[in-house]
Design an enzyme around this catalytic site. Structure first.
Site, mmCIF file in Angstrom:
data_model
loop_
_atom_site.group_PDB
_atom_site.id
_atom_site.type_symbol
_atom_site.label_atom_id
_atom_site.label_comp_id
_atom_site.label_asym_id
_atom_site.label_seq_id
_atom_site.Cartn_x
_atom_site.Cartn_y
_atom_site.Cartn_z
ATOM 1 N N HIS A 281 0.842 -1.191 0.000
ATOM 2 C CA HIS A 281 0.000 0.000 0.000
ATOM 3 C C HIS A 281 0.884 1.251 0.000
ATOM 4 O O HIS A 281 2.102 1.177 0.148
ATOM 5 C CB HIS A 281 -0.916 -0.001 1.216
ATOM 6 C CG HIS A 281 -1.985 -1.057 1.169
ATOM 7 N ND1 HIS A 281 -2.965 -1.180 2.130
ATOM 8 C CD2 HIS A 281 -2.222 -2.053 0.266
ATOM 9 C CE1 HIS A 281 -3.752 -2.196 1.830
ATOM 10 N NE2 HIS A 281 -3.317 -2.743 0.706
ATOM 11 N N GLU B 115 1.359 3.674 2.142
ATOM 12 C CA GLU B 115 2.138 3.956 3.346
ATOM 13 C C GLU B 115 3.427 3.140 3.376
ATOM 14 O O GLU B 115 4.498 3.666 3.702
ATOM 15 C CB GLU B 115 1.305 3.648 4.599
ATOM 16 C CG GLU B 115 0.034 4.483 4.725
ATOM 17 C CD GLU B 115 -1.183 3.810 4.124
ATOM 18 O OE1 GLU B 115 -2.279 3.967 4.683
ATOM 19 O OE2 GLU B 115 -1.038 3.136 3.076
ATOM 20 N N CYS C 95 -4.980 1.289 6.700
ATOM 21 C CA CYS C 95 -5.697 0.068 7.056
ATOM 22 C C CYS C 95 -5.105 -0.521 8.342
ATOM 23 O O CYS C 95 -3.938 -0.290 8.676
ATOM 24 C CB CYS C 95 -5.641 -0.951 5.926
ATOM 25 S SG CYS C 95 -3.996 -1.631 5.598
ATOM 26 N N CYS D 104 -1.255 -1.508 7.520
ATOM 27 C CA CYS D 104 -0.360 -0.350 7.380
ATOM 28 C C CYS D 104 -0.096 0.290 8.740
ATOM 29 O O CYS D 104 0.965 0.887 8.951
ATOM 30 C CB CYS D 104 -0.967 0.667 6.417
ATOM 31 S SG CYS D 104 -0.927 0.125 4.695
ATOM 32 N N ALA E 46 -21.031 19.457 -22.561
ATOM 33 C CA ALA E 46 -20.796 20.883 -22.799
ATOM 34 C C ALA E 46 -21.784 21.385 -23.828
ATOM 35 O O ALA E 46 -22.046 20.713 -24.833
ATOM 36 C CB ALA E 46 -19.366 21.113 -23.273
ATOM 37 N N ASP F 182 -15.985 13.095 -33.469
ATOM 38 C CA ASP F 182 -14.907 13.860 -32.834
ATOM 39 C C ASP F 182 -13.546 13.166 -32.872
ATOM 40 O O ASP F 182 -12.523 13.814 -32.690
ATOM 41 C CB ASP F 182 -15.260 14.148 -31.377
ATOM 42 C CG ASP F 182 -16.492 15.024 -31.230
ATOM 43 O OD1 ASP F 182 -16.907 15.638 -32.235
ATOM 44 O OD2 ASP F 182 -17.048 15.087 -30.121
ATOM 45 N N ARG G 222 -4.128 14.576 -21.168
ATOM 46 C CA ARG G 222 -3.045 15.394 -21.723
ATOM 47 C C ARG G 222 -2.829 16.675 -20.927
ATOM 48 O O ARG G 222 -1.728 17.200 -20.884
ATOM 49 C CB ARG G 222 -3.342 15.774 -23.184
ATOM 50 C CG ARG G 222 -3.484 14.600 -24.113
ATOM 51 C CD ARG G 222 -3.625 15.036 -25.564
ATOM 52 N NE ARG G 222 -4.775 15.884 -25.799
ATOM 53 C CZ ARG G 222 -6.025 15.449 -25.940
ATOM 54 N NH1 ARG G 222 -6.284 14.158 -25.826
ATOM 55 N NH2 ARG G 222 -7.016 16.285 -26.164
#
Length: 410
Positions: A47, A49, A72, A81, A192, A242, A249
């Site tokens: 994990h 940590e 955890c 952890c 949009a 499209d 990016r």
């Protein structure tokens, strides 16, 4: 500098790697210096940590660890952890988000505090995670602290930044929280529209044509959402109109899995050869997934290159969109995907609204009249966005450049 911000940046590169485990980031700080960084690895491996503690080595003793999610405290595929933190000699633990898993929630803090470790969580952790080169109440004069090599920052500005970070991390983990509670994928729609409510264009031949609506600020926000998502989905119409890459990016993080809702469209070899999602190099474990109601022989020919899967085709055999959408959703949930980002065209958006199996709508609206002027000069017809469901609630709204984002929930 906020150390939890650095931990959050680490977590973004764990998305798609740690699944179905949450994507977590951690940093170890000693005497104001970051001495270890880490993020959650593939299931069965370390994990965040543990990775950060390994990176810090002996410098972890007496240091503080900043973690995006509550550590955890139970044995699973890996040891707790909390055990690693205690054994490393950590003196302070800061975590931004409480784990909703009942075997962890609250228990980790008790274990750490019983070991003599100071623990801070949530907003308090974000506020106290400021670099020692940043806020210090004892050095505060006339409303700001003069920092070496930095612009002065007021107490209010520092707290505002901490609240924004806390809100961002909370939003990041909401899909994980939802998956823990329901065992299903959180579905977030992004659309949009122009000033007049157009989301696309129809050329004179009746085919969909691309229409640039939002400016760069909104585009960066959208890529940040992609980076927070396990997968991003578009319909066949949007893909053909499209030709999006569906990658990240303008933001840091991993590319999401690319999902195509083919519906009843059969992709031809000519179409496939020109579409970026099918021609881009395939990252390990991230072959594009095509959900389809009809056979896809051209895609099947592409599906395997050597021993690597380059396209995964999933057949849907139900009679209705609703049943097929539910089947796809169950498929992604079973894969352990926490968040699915959907960028639908008009028809797909309308079907999803009717179906009702989604959680949030992020709707951008441009205030730039140039969008309509470009549409008029092209000779194309505006493609209207479907009517919103009546039960939506607008949770928040803000503006980036000429574009306004309104976030709706059911």
């Amino acid at each position: 500098m906020n150390y939890l911000q650095l931990a959050f940046e680490q977590s973004l590169f764990s998305i798609g790697i740690s699944r179905p485990n949450p994507a977590v980031g951690a940093v170890v700080v000693r005497d104001g210096i970051v001495v270890g960084k880490g993020r959650t690895q593939r299931p069965g491996n370390a994990h965040a940590e543990v990775m950060a503690l390994r990176d810090a080595g002996e410098l972890a003793r007496g240091a503080a660890i900043y973690v995006t999610l509550e550590p955890c405290c139970h044995y699973g595929r890996t040891p707790p952890c909390t055990k690693a933190i205690i054994e490393a000699g950590i003196k302070e633990v800061y975590f931004a988000h409480a784990d909703p898993n009942p075997v962890v929630r609250g228990k980790s803090r008790s274990i750490l505090e019983e070991a003599g470790i100071k623990v801070y969580e949530g907003l308090e952790a974000c506020e106290k995670a400021i670099s020692e080169n940043g806020w210090d109440d004892s050095c505060f004069h006339d409303g700001c602290k003069v920092l070496s090599g930095e612009e002065p920052m007021t107490l209010a500005e520092t707290r505002a930044e901490s609240r924004m970070l806390f809100h961002e991390i909370e939003r990041f983990f909401e899909a994980y929280d939802f998956h823990v509670r329901t065992k299903t994928t959180f579905v977030e729609l992004k659309s949009a529209i122009s000033q007049e409510g157009y989301m696309g264009a129809l050329a004179s031949d009746g085919l969909h044509a691309p229409l640039k609506i939002t400016a760069q600020g909104a585009n960066c926000w959208n890529h940040e959402l992609r980076a927070m998502s396990d997968a991003v989905l578009v319909g066949a119409g949007t893909l053909l109109a499209d030709n999006p890459a569906l990658d990240v990016r303008y933001a840091q993080g991993n590319n999401p899995v690319k999902i195509i809702w083919a519906g009843h469209h059969e992709f031809t070899a000519a179409e496939i050869s020109g579409l970026r999602v099918f021609q881009a190099p395939v990252e390990e474990g991230k072959a594009p997934i095509v959900f389809t109601c009809v056979p896809q022989p051209a895609l099947e020919k592409l599906s395997v290159a050597g021993e690597s899967l380059t396209v995964e085709v999933v057949a849907l055999s139900n009679a209705s969109f609703v049943a097929n959408w539910h089947e796809m959703h169950a498929n992604l949930s079973a894969r352990g995907m926490h968040r699915l980002m959907v960028e639908p065209g008009a028809r797909l958006a309308e079907e999803i609204f009717k179906c009702g199996l989604w959680n949030r709508l992020d709707l951008w609206q441009s205030s730039d009249p140039a969008v309509e002027r470009a549409l008029e000069s092209s000779g194309a017809t505006g493609l209207a966005y479907p009517e919103l469901p009546t039960n939506l609630v607008a949770k928040e709204s803000f503006m980036i450049g000429p574009d306004v984002l309104t976030v709706y929930e059911k």
